[in-house]
Design an enzyme around this catalytic site. Structure first.
Site, PDB file in Angstrom:
ATOM      1  N   GLN A 149       1.983   4.864  -8.257  1.00 18.34           N
ATOM      2  CA  GLN A 149       1.420   5.617  -9.382  1.00 18.34           C
ATOM      3  C   GLN A 149       2.527   6.260 -10.219  1.00 18.34           C
ATOM      4  O   GLN A 149       2.459   6.267 -11.459  1.00 18.34           O
ATOM      5  CB  GLN A 149       0.467   6.697  -8.852  1.00 18.34           C
ATOM      6  CG  GLN A 149      -0.344   7.400  -9.924  1.00 18.34           C
ATOM      7  CD  GLN A 149      -1.384   6.489 -10.548  1.00 18.34           C
ATOM      8  OE1 GLN A 149      -1.786   5.503  -9.942  1.00 18.34           O
ATOM      9  NE2 GLN A 149      -1.807   6.808 -11.749  1.00 18.34           N
ATOM     10  N   ILE A 150       3.537   6.808  -9.575  1.00 13.26           N
ATOM     11  CA  ILE A 150       4.634   7.455 -10.309  1.00 13.26           C
ATOM     12  C   ILE A 150       5.391   6.440 -11.143  1.00 13.26           C
ATOM     13  O   ILE A 150       5.817   6.731 -12.272  1.00 13.26           O
ATOM     14  CB  ILE A 150       5.570   8.183  -9.321  1.00 13.26           C
ATOM     15  CG1 ILE A 150       4.864   9.425  -8.757  1.00 13.26           C
ATOM     16  CG2 ILE A 150       6.886   8.578  -9.989  1.00 13.26           C
ATOM     17  CD1 ILE A 150       5.605  10.097  -7.625  1.00 13.26           C
ATOM     18  N   GLU A 169      -1.882  -2.108  16.675  1.00 11.25           N
ATOM     19  CA  GLU A 169      -1.673  -1.275  17.867  1.00 11.25           C
ATOM     20  C   GLU A 169      -2.610  -0.071  17.903  1.00 11.25           C
ATOM     21  O   GLU A 169      -2.238   1.030  18.305  1.00 11.25           O
ATOM     22  CB  GLU A 169      -0.213  -0.849  17.979  1.00 11.25           C
ATOM     23  CG  GLU A 169       0.709  -2.042  18.208  1.00 11.25           C
ATOM     24  CD  GLU A 169       2.083  -1.626  18.666  1.00 11.25           C
ATOM     25  OE1 GLU A 169       2.184  -0.786  19.566  1.00 11.25           O
ATOM     26  OE2 GLU A 169       3.049  -2.160  18.120  1.00 11.25           O
TER      27      GLU A 169
END
Length: 409
Positions: A362-363, A389
């Site tokens: 987003q940045i 896992e």
């Protein structure tokens, strides 16, 4: 017993910097290529073997670090380099943990070296537990192991899935049902030696992330292995099964851990460290980008909307690392996970990795959505941490059962 510390000593810092240099100089320049190729990066694994990172000695040194921080430190730096390539380098470790956790000294000495090979002829190993109908629900496992007493051999039949290095491994560790009446308590782990007839690779999966790591099905058709390939030996297995049957008849008693779960419990903080490495890598790219990218005549980090995101990202990464380090220290110090601290570390770190990599995309805006910048790949890679896992839901179940003492479902 080492006291808990939040600072690496000089020897650990030297090892950390050495691994970081390999990750920066060898792994990162190759990351995009092998992600696109979706193939095992054998040349990079060989380079890791040549410098000593892909070796039994290296992992043993980190595993026996008295502070417990050797393994999480190494995992964080490797996965900071690239998650797909790093998983190709460390994937053998899960099979090795399975042998160390459940095998005899002779089995450890015989088979673990064969999992790694040599710098000139590198090998990999695979841990095979999940099945098409048995992922988190290990009680639904169908792969069977039947003992042929006349020949002192075990005969394995079934299909495993989601196996890292499955089918291309030199050594496969396979979890199978030996006593269906006991459910998960009737499982055992077996070593399938190289070139054993009847073992073959099924479909290879094309994945959303960690694409440089080979993931495939493993098909077992009348696979015959020597009796000595039962991890821990038959005498120990027979004793364990007899105790489980007695407890079942008496209607309760001490909980018995099966071989697969013992392996996963030992590795969960390490998975948390992997997630921290990927999150840290994405955060660093986003921070550098925010300081150099200008909009409206000033760097975008000058805006609180961006700066506060970065502050939260760094805070969450550091918190995740501390949970991983605590669980790792507790394990080496012999402290019981009375509140499921191992699962806590894996849960929190994996969720942080997904959130932080999404914020990094987003940045970077439109650039973050392209493959010209690595955060797109890191975001795809991060999705695996909340799945393999033990999913995040399974971790929450383990934690809830542990802290409440109730059989929550």
């Amino acid at each position: 017993m080492a006291e808990f510390t939040m600072e690496l000593n000089d020897d650990q810092k030297q090892v950390r910097d050495w691994i970081h240099g390999f990750a920066a100089d060898v792994m990162r320049p190759a990351a995009a290529e092998w992600d696109e190729r979706e193939e095992t990066p054998w040349p990079v694994i060989q380079e890791a073997a040549k410098v000593g990172i892909y070796s039994l000695d290296f992992y043993a040194q980190q595993f026996f670090d008295p502070t417990g921080l050797g393994i999480p430190m190494a995992m964080e730096e490797l996965f900071w380099g690239d998650a797909g390539i790093a998983l190709s380098i460390v994937g053998t470790g899960l099979a090795a943990i399975g042998v160390v956790a459940n095998g005899t000294e002779e089995q450890i000495g015989t088979w673990i070296p064969q999992m790694y090979g040599t710098p000139d002829d590198v090998k990999v190993a695979a841990f095979c537990s999940s099945e098409p109908e048995a992922g988190s629900d290990v009680g639904s496992m169908r792969t069977r192991a039947v003992y042929d007493q006349a020949k002192d051999e075990w005969v394995l039949n079934g299909t495993k899935t989601w196996a890292t290095n499955g089918g291309i491994a030199n050594v496969h560790i396979v979890v199978a049902v030996v006593d269906p009446e006991l459910g998960t308590k009737g499982h055992a782990s077996f070593i399938v030696p190289p070139n054993t007839p009847g073992l073959s690779q099924g479909q290879k999966f094309k994945k959303h992330g960690i694409r440089a790591s080979h993931t495939a099905e493993v098909v077992l058709e009348d696979v015959r292995i020597p009796g000595s390939c039962l991890l821990g030996g038959k005498e120990k297995l027979d004793e364990r099964l007899a105790r489980a049957h007695e407890r079942a008849r008496s209607g309760g008693g001490e909980r018995v851990k099966n071989a697969a779960m013992a392996t996963f419990e030992a590795s969960r903080p390490a998975v948390g460290a992997m997630a921290v490495g990927t999150a840290r890598a994405a955060y660093e790219v986003a921070l550098d980008y925010a300081k150099t990218r200008t909009q409206f005549g000033r760097p975008i980090i000058d805006n609180q909307g961006v700066a506060f995101q970065l502050a939260d990202m760094r805070t969450q990464i550091d918190a995740a690392r501390l949970l991983v380090w605590r669980a790792s220290w507790m394990a080496v110090a012999g402290r019981p996970f009375e509140s499921a601290e191992g699962s806590m570390s894996k849960l929190f770190a994996s969720e942080v990795a997904k959130k932080v990599t999404a914020q990094a995309v987003q940045i970077l805006g439109g650039n973050g959505f392209t493959r010209e910048y690595p955060v797109e790949r890191m975001h795809r890679d991060s999705a695996i941490y909340t799945i393999f896992e033990g999913t995040s839901e399974i971790q929450r179940l383990v934690i809830a059962r542990t802290i409440s003492g109730m059989p929550i479902r």
